[in-house]
Design an enzyme around this catalytic site. Sequence first.
Site: not given
Length: 447
Positions: A13, A41
């Site tokens: 992340d 993503h």
Amino acid sequence: MANVIVIGAQWGDEGKGKITDLLSRSADVVVRYQGGVNAGHTIVVKGQTFKLHLIPSGILYPDTECMIGCGTVIDPQVLIKELDQLESLNISTKNLLISETAHVTMPYHRLIDKASEERRGSHKIGTTGRGIGPTYADKSERTGIRVLDLMDPAALRDQLAWTINNKNLILEKLYNLPPLDTEEVVKEYLGYAERLRPHVVDTSLKIYDAIQRRRNILFEGAQGTLLDLDHGTYPYVTSSNPVAGGACVGTGLGPTMIDRVIGVSKAYTTRVGEGPFPTELDGELGELLCDRGAEFGTTTGRKRRCGWFDAVIGRYAVRINGMDCMAITKLDVLDELEEIQVCIAYEIDGDRCDHFPTSARQFARCRPIYKTLPGWQVPTSECRTLEDLPQQALDYLKFLAELMEVPIAIVSLGASRDQTIIVEDPIHGPKRALLHPDGTPASLLSA
């Protein structure tokens, strides 16, 4: 020509999607080399948000060839949904290629993943429940289904008859779940096969051909270094190798063909799921970072745990991956803070530790040793050069670069492409020199 790997330097992340999207402008080919739908993503282009799990970020560039390598595990249902979503927005997917030797996530993988996690009780590891671990387990046990198997109806039916018979024993006897119907699964997956067939090739051969033609290739990892199966905070890790070395295994590329490795870190640290997290912040400050950083998982929507930047794991990621430069993301999230802390080392049972401990039990006993820096308390999201940044923000970046002993090439100040400072060319820049001739550390923050 350059062959460049983009990796996460924390627990995933970190903003790899945006960085890969930016770098894709200079790439002819973008390759995803590991992981599955357990990673996601987010890319923002002209105010439009794209959330992808399997398809590489470069798909938004019409002339860029995108590949899903053999090291990934593919859930065809999710992949087809992503294809449909992109095509509904008039984004071409004709340049997407899928490795014929990538393994396929099946319905029994998802069922076993969720049931196994529930059965762990207090020993759960924080799986996404998407079947990734069981898919990789079958790959290791040599009982997995590969993409090329989907393309052969007779072979698929024969293999699934044996496999589902065995998986049903586990589902029924161990987890008290109803059995799967083999013919229903075969029919479902043969349908997926027809949709995906035009995209299926030997991607290793395609990558080698691109290298021979001196194309720029970008290798995109999922998750992050600290989630690596071999080098992460085991057992609180993923089932593949997000580190730079995984790019070679997950694509069929020799290590001598890699030119540069770019690491991505947030200006602070986050983690999803279970496992030790020395710099984790409880209370209002942790909530502030979570709110300002919109720290909720792309894949699961789970709230991310937030904490201060940890330079110990940063240095570890630099070493494990052989990084040449770093991209620091979400610097703007820290804009309101009066003071910012950085973990420079740990204390374990009264002793100072400057290195990442390989034992999760020992890591859980680590207490951060902090260096406090002044905040800048002015907005930075509109800054476009280093000179635009307040001095305290620049000092913060320089301090991170010094601690990690690697140059910072990119600074991200928001989700959009234009909210970025390019400090040096991350693709064609120089290889990182570990030391100057006089023995001092090499350049840290180019300007």
